[in-house]
Design a protein around this motif. Structure first.
Motif, PDB file in Angstrom:
ATOM      1  N   SER A  16      34.298   3.104   0.222  1.00  0.00           N
ATOM      2  CA  SER A  16      35.171   4.152   0.723  1.00  0.00           C
ATOM      3  C   SER A  16      36.616   3.919   0.280  1.00  0.00           C
ATOM      4  O   SER A  16      36.979   2.823  -0.177  1.00  0.00           O
ATOM      5  N   SER A  17      37.449   4.959   0.463  1.00  0.00           N
ATOM      6  CA  SER A  17      38.868   4.832   0.095  1.00  0.00           C
ATOM      7  C   SER A  17      39.542   3.738   0.931  1.00  0.00           C
ATOM      8  O   SER A  17      40.368   2.972   0.426  1.00  0.00           O
ATOM      9  N   ARG A  18      39.165   3.671   2.195  1.00  0.00           N
ATOM     10  CA  ARG A  18      39.760   2.655   3.074  1.00  0.00           C
ATOM     11  C   ARG A  18      39.429   1.261   2.568  1.00  0.00           C
ATOM     12  O   ARG A  18      40.300   0.383   2.504  1.00  0.00           O
ATOM     13  N   GLU A  19      38.185   1.027   2.232  1.00  0.00           N
ATOM     14  CA  GLU A  19      37.774  -0.292   1.749  1.00  0.00           C
ATOM     15  C   GLU A  19      38.442  -0.626   0.419  1.00  0.00           C
ATOM     16  O   GLU A  19      38.783  -1.783   0.162  1.00  0.00           O
ATOM     17  N   THR A  20      38.656   0.387  -0.410  1.00  0.00           N
ATOM     18  CA  THR A  20      39.320   0.158  -1.696  1.00  0.00           C
ATOM     19  C   THR A  20      40.758  -0.310  -1.490  1.00  0.00           C
ATOM     20  O   THR A  20      41.222  -1.266  -2.127  1.00  0.00           O
ATOM     21  N   ILE A  21      41.445   0.369  -0.588  1.00  0.00           N
ATOM     22  CA  ILE A  21      42.842   0.011  -0.312  1.00  0.00           C
ATOM     23  C   ILE A  21      42.935  -1.395   0.266  1.00  0.00           C
ATOM     24  O   ILE A  21      43.753  -2.215  -0.152  1.00  0.00           O
ATOM     25  N   LEU A  22      42.062  -1.702   1.248  1.00  0.00           N
ATOM     26  CA  LEU A  22      42.083  -3.030   1.859  1.00  0.00           C
ATOM     27  C   LEU A  22      41.740  -4.112   0.839  1.00  0.00           C
ATOM     28  O   LEU A  22      42.300  -5.220   0.878  1.00  0.00           O
ATOM     29  N   SER A  23      40.848  -3.812  -0.070  1.00  0.00           N
ATOM     30  CA  SER A  23      40.479  -4.779  -1.095  1.00  0.00           C
ATOM     31  C   SER A  23      41.665  -5.078  -2.008  1.00  0.00           C
ATOM     32  O   SER A  23      41.913  -6.232  -2.377  1.00  0.00           O
ATOM     33  N   ARG A  24      42.429  -4.037  -2.344  1.00  0.00           N
ATOM     34  CA  ARG A  24      43.612  -4.234  -3.200  1.00  0.00           C
ATOM     35  C   ARG A  24      44.677  -5.049  -2.470  1.00  0.00           C
ATOM     36  O   ARG A  24      45.374  -5.873  -3.077  1.00  0.00           O
ATOM     37  N   ILE A  25      44.806  -4.826  -1.169  1.00  0.00           N
ATOM     38  CA  ILE A  25      45.780  -5.594  -0.389  1.00  0.00           C
ATOM     39  C   ILE A  25      45.391  -7.070  -0.367  1.00  0.00           C
ATOM     40  O   ILE A  25      46.238  -7.960  -0.534  1.00  0.00           O
ATOM     41  N   ARG A  26      44.086  -7.344  -0.158  1.00  0.00           N
ATOM     42  CA  ARG A  26      43.625  -8.729  -0.130  1.00  0.00           C
ATOM     43  C   ARG A  26      43.848  -9.400  -1.485  1.00  0.00           C
ATOM     44  O   ARG A  26      44.246 -10.567  -1.552  1.00  0.00           O
ATOM     45  N   ASP A  27      43.608  -8.666  -2.567  1.00  0.00           N
ATOM     46  CA  ASP A  27      43.826  -9.230  -3.905  1.00  0.00           C
ATOM     47  C   ASP A  27      45.305  -9.540  -4.118  1.00  0.00           C
ATOM     48  O   ASP A  27      45.650 -10.580  -4.704  1.00  0.00           O
ATOM     49  N   ALA A  28      46.185  -8.654  -3.658  1.00  0.00           N
ATOM     50  CA  ALA A  28      47.627  -8.872  -3.821  1.00  0.00           C
ATOM     51  C   ALA A  28      48.095 -10.077  -3.017  1.00  0.00           C
ATOM     52  O   ALA A  28      48.966 -10.837  -3.454  1.00  0.00           O
ATOM     53  N   GLN A  29      47.491 -10.274  -1.854  1.00  0.00           N
ATOM     54  CA  GLN A  29      47.893 -11.399  -1.010  1.00  0.00           C
ATOM     55  C   GLN A  29      47.541 -12.739  -1.640  1.00  0.00           C
ATOM     56  O   GLN A  29      48.233 -13.736  -1.447  1.00  0.00           O
ATOM     57  N   THR A  30      46.471 -12.776  -2.403  1.00  0.00           N
ATOM     58  CA  THR A  30      46.086 -14.038  -3.051  1.00  0.00           C
ATOM     59  C   THR A  30      47.079 -14.423  -4.142  1.00  0.00           C
ATOM     60  O   THR A  30      47.196 -15.600  -4.498  1.00  0.00           O
ATOM     61  N   LEU A  31      47.784 -13.426  -4.685  1.00  0.00           N
ATOM     62  CA  LEU A  31      48.757 -13.693  -5.749  1.00  0.00           C
ATOM     63  C   LEU A  31      50.155 -13.976  -5.200  1.00  0.00           C
ATOM     64  O   LEU A  31      51.021 -14.445  -5.940  1.00  0.00           O
TER      65      LEU A  31
END
Length: 207
Positions: A2-17
């Motif tokens: 879903s769009s929500r899961e996509t956004i949250l996934s991008r946030i988690r990826d950004a946090q790792t960097l």
């Protein structure tokens, strides 16, 4: 996905960097600045005048006469004071002095011609006066409802900058910050005074 899961996934990826958050927040503000009394007061007066406050300077012995002159110049006949204000400050005033109390409703304070208070500390760099609700400053409504506020500032309570001024405050007291008369320019950039406080601020600086 879903769009929500996509956004949250991008946030988690950004946090790792992202770099790790600091364990302690730096507190190395500019503090401890010292300035001779004359320079400090001149800086404060420059800021107050720029904010359209009226400044009066006097010696301690001349304070009652100065306060009486200020009140006389504005034609005040009925003046409010906090319960803990030094009685001698109004000894030269011939009009009625009303001692504020919780029994006086805030709207009734509008019937006063002016209010006279002390102050806790003042920042010269920003021209800001701090009131903390002490006995000689009173409740917040007393300094916000009347049209004229006469505030007495002692030179030994004037600090250079904001960090030095804040260090002299008690955090759990109801602090009011005053930088000139109440004013706003929110509507079409036209300055309007007296919107949420007195339209006239008189600052008596005591050497």
């Amino acid at each position: 996905m879903s769009s929500r899961e996509t956004i949250l996934s991008r946030i988690r990826d950004a946090q790792t960097l992202a770099p790790p958050a600091p364990q302690e927040i730096p507190r190395d503000y500019r503090t401890g600045r010292v300035m001779p009394d004359a320079e400090r007061v001149d800086l404060l007066v420059d800021r107050l005048v720029d904010y359209k406050a009226t400044v009066h300077r006097c010696a301690p012995d001349d304070l009652p006469a100065t306060v009486a002159r200020v009140l006389g110049d504005i034609g005040a006949r009925r003046v409010g004071v906090p319960a803990g204000l030094d009685d001698s400050w109004l000894s030269g005033f011939a009009g009625e002095v009303v001692v504020d109390s919780a029994d006086i409703p805030a709207p009734r304070l509008a019937e006063l011609d002016a209010v006279v208070t002390a102050s806790t500390v003042t920042c010269a760099e920003t021209g800001t006066i701090f009131l903390d609700g002490s006995a000689d400053q009173g409740r917040r409504a007393l300094t916000l409802v009347p049209d004229v506020h006469v505030c007495v500032v002692s030179v030994d309570t004037v600090e250079v900058g904001v960090p030095e001024a804040l260090a002299r405050l008690v955090p759990d007291r109801p602090t009011t910050l005053i930088s000139g008369p109440s004013a706003t320019s929110d509507i079409e950039l036209e300055r309007v005074e007296g919107v949420h406080g007195p339209r006239n601020l008189h600052v008596v600086i005591v050497r």
